[in-house]
Design a protein around this motif. Structure first.
Motif, PDB file in Angstrom:
ATOM      1  N   MET A   1       0.825  -1.185   0.000  1.00  0.00           N
ATOM      2  CA  MET A   1       0.000   0.000   0.000  1.00  0.00           C
ATOM      3  C   MET A   1       0.877   1.260   0.000  1.00  0.00           C
ATOM      4  O   MET A   1       0.566   2.226  -0.688  1.00  0.00           O
ATOM      5  CB  MET A   1      -0.912  -0.039   1.231  1.00  0.00           C
ATOM      6  CG  MET A   1      -1.989   0.970   1.195  1.00  0.00           C
ATOM      7  SD  MET A   1      -3.079   0.686  -0.182  1.00  0.00           S
ATOM      8  CE  MET A   1      -4.559   1.327   0.419  1.00  0.00           C
ATOM      9  N   GLU A   2       1.941   1.220   0.794  1.00  0.00           N
ATOM     10  CA  GLU A   2       2.853   2.369   0.861  1.00  0.00           C
ATOM     11  C   GLU A   2       3.503   2.625  -0.497  1.00  0.00           C
ATOM     12  O   GLU A   2       3.677   3.776  -0.903  1.00  0.00           O
ATOM     13  CB  GLU A   2       3.922   2.121   1.935  1.00  0.00           C
ATOM     14  CG  GLU A   2       4.780   3.320   2.238  1.00  0.00           C
ATOM     15  CD  GLU A   2       3.984   4.482   2.812  1.00  0.00           C
ATOM     16  OE1 GLU A   2       4.356   5.634   2.509  1.00  0.00           O
ATOM     17  OE2 GLU A   2       3.017   4.262   3.557  1.00  0.00           O
ATOM     18  N   GLN A   3       3.853   1.541  -1.210  1.00  0.00           N
ATOM     19  CA  GLN A   3       4.452   1.699  -2.538  1.00  0.00           C
ATOM     20  C   GLN A   3       3.471   2.334  -3.511  1.00  0.00           C
ATOM     21  O   GLN A   3       3.859   3.155  -4.346  1.00  0.00           O
ATOM     22  CB  GLN A   3       4.918   0.347  -3.073  1.00  0.00           C
ATOM     23  CG  GLN A   3       6.155  -0.185  -2.400  1.00  0.00           C
ATOM     24  CD  GLN A   3       6.541  -1.556  -2.926  1.00  0.00           C
ATOM     25  OE1 GLN A   3       5.701  -2.297  -3.434  1.00  0.00           O
ATOM     26  NE2 GLN A   3       7.819  -1.890  -2.796  1.00  0.00           N
ATOM     27  N   LYS A   5       1.068   4.451  -2.713  1.00  0.00           N
ATOM     28  CA  LYS A   5       0.981   5.868  -2.363  1.00  0.00           C
ATOM     29  C   LYS A   5       2.175   6.642  -2.914  1.00  0.00           C
ATOM     30  O   LYS A   5       2.027   7.740  -3.422  1.00  0.00           O
ATOM     31  CB  LYS A   5       0.868   6.047  -0.852  1.00  0.00           C
ATOM     32  CG  LYS A   5      -0.499   5.750  -0.311  1.00  0.00           C
ATOM     33  CD  LYS A   5      -0.578   6.153   1.144  1.00  0.00           C
ATOM     34  CE  LYS A   5      -1.952   5.914   1.668  1.00  0.00           C
ATOM     35  NZ  LYS A   5      -2.782   7.101   1.614  1.00  0.00           N
ATOM     36  N   GLU A   6       3.360   6.064  -2.785  1.00  0.00           N
ATOM     37  CA  GLU A   6       4.567   6.711  -3.303  1.00  0.00           C
ATOM     38  C   GLU A   6       4.495   6.855  -4.821  1.00  0.00           C
ATOM     39  O   GLU A   6       4.847   7.895  -5.372  1.00  0.00           O
ATOM     40  CB  GLU A   6       5.808   5.917  -2.913  1.00  0.00           C
ATOM     41  CG  GLU A   6       6.166   6.030  -1.452  1.00  0.00           C
ATOM     42  CD  GLU A   6       7.345   5.163  -1.072  1.00  0.00           C
ATOM     43  OE1 GLU A   6       8.192   4.857  -1.953  1.00  0.00           O
ATOM     44  OE2 GLU A   6       7.423   4.781   0.108  1.00  0.00           O
ATOM     45  N   ARG A   7       4.017   5.813  -5.478  1.00  0.00           N
ATOM     46  CA  ARG A   7       3.899   5.856  -6.940  1.00  0.00           C
ATOM     47  C   ARG A   7       2.872   6.912  -7.359  1.00  0.00           C
ATOM     48  O   ARG A   7       3.094   7.680  -8.296  1.00  0.00           O
ATOM     49  CB  ARG A   7       3.509   4.491  -7.476  1.00  0.00           C
ATOM     50  CG  ARG A   7       3.437   4.460  -8.973  1.00  0.00           C
ATOM     51  CD  ARG A   7       3.045   3.100  -9.478  1.00  0.00           C
ATOM     52  NE  ARG A   7       2.767   3.217 -10.888  1.00  0.00           N
ATOM     53  CZ  ARG A   7       3.174   2.369 -11.797  1.00  0.00           C
ATOM     54  NH1 ARG A   7       3.868   1.323 -11.438  1.00  0.00           N
ATOM     55  NH2 ARG A   7       2.874   2.545 -13.062  1.00  0.00           N
ATOM     56  N   GLU A   8       1.756   6.967  -6.652  1.00  0.00           N
ATOM     57  CA  GLU A   8       0.731   7.964  -6.948  1.00  0.00           C
ATOM     58  C   GLU A   8       1.292   9.376  -6.789  1.00  0.00           C
ATOM     59  O   GLU A   8       1.045  10.249  -7.618  1.00  0.00           O
ATOM     60  CB  GLU A   8      -0.469   7.768  -6.022  1.00  0.00           C
ATOM     61  CG  GLU A   8      -1.574   8.752  -6.256  1.00  0.00           C
ATOM     62  CD  GLU A   8      -2.733   8.591  -5.286  1.00  0.00           C
ATOM     63  OE1 GLU A   8      -3.755   9.249  -5.504  1.00  0.00           O
ATOM     64  OE2 GLU A   8      -2.606   7.827  -4.311  1.00  0.00           O
ATOM     65  N   CYS A   9       2.073   9.579  -5.747  1.00  0.00           N
ATOM     66  CA  CYS A   9       2.687  10.888  -5.499  1.00  0.00           C
ATOM     67  C   CYS A   9       3.648  11.260  -6.632  1.00  0.00           C
ATOM     68  O   CYS A   9       3.626  12.382  -7.135  1.00  0.00           O
ATOM     69  CB  CYS A   9       3.403  10.872  -4.155  1.00  0.00           C
ATOM     70  SG  CYS A   9       4.101  12.452  -3.694  1.00  0.00           S
ATOM     71  N   LYS A 124       0.236  16.070   2.069  1.00  0.00           N
ATOM     72  CA  LYS A 124      -0.414  14.792   2.388  1.00  0.00           C
ATOM     73  C   LYS A 124      -1.927  14.851   2.291  1.00  0.00           C
ATOM     74  O   LYS A 124      -2.579  13.830   2.159  1.00  0.00           O
ATOM     75  CB  LYS A 124      -0.029  14.342   3.800  1.00  0.00           C
ATOM     76  CG  LYS A 124       1.405  13.874   3.904  1.00  0.00           C
ATOM     77  CD  LYS A 124       1.673  13.153   5.194  1.00  0.00           C
ATOM     78  CE  LYS A 124       1.821  14.102   6.323  1.00  0.00           C
ATOM     79  NZ  LYS A 124       2.119  13.451   7.597  1.00  0.00           N
TER      80      LYS A 124
END
Length: 125
Positions: A1-3, A5-9, A124
């Motif tokens: 999930m964290e990956q 979010k990072e990709r979306e950012c 955020k």
């Protein structure tokens, strides 16, 4: 999930970096015209899931000027750039950021409890 979010950012930042108006304002800041403000607002809403709607819904005490600053900060404009875009001093930008943070805290006192800056919180949000 964290990956994810990072990709979306990263994807959002890439979309913003490809916008001609954003690039123009970053390389050659100038006072924003009303149509520039509208375009930046639409861009932020499009890329960041109705950012201004979510912000004004959660924090109805924010003014239009507050929202404009939040948009510029969300787009990662620096304080010197915001000062030029708004035709005010850097000190006034810092003061406006402090007022925005205070208004946010009035509605939600639990914000910024870990010393988070307004800029970081907006990125955020």
């Amino acid at each position: 999930m964290e990956q994810l979010k990072e990709r979306e950012c990263r994807l959002a930042e890439r979309l913003i970096a490809e916008q001609p108006l954003v690039n123009e304002l970053r390389s050659n800041p100038r006072f924003l015209k009303e149509e520039d403000r509208l375009l930046l607002s639409a861009l932020v809403d499009d890329i960041y899931n109705n950012f201004t709607v979510r912000l004004t819904t959660r924090f109805p005490n924010l003014t239009e000027v507050d929202i404009q600053y939040c948009i510029l900060l969300k787009l990662h404009f620096s304080v010197p750039q915001v000062a030029i875009l708004s035709a005010i001093s850097r000190t006034s930008v810092y003061q406006q950021k402090a007022r925005i943070k205070k208004r946010l805290l009035l509605m939600d006192p639990n914000l910024f409890i870990n010393g988070e800056t307004l800029d970081a919180w907006l990125h955020k949000f």
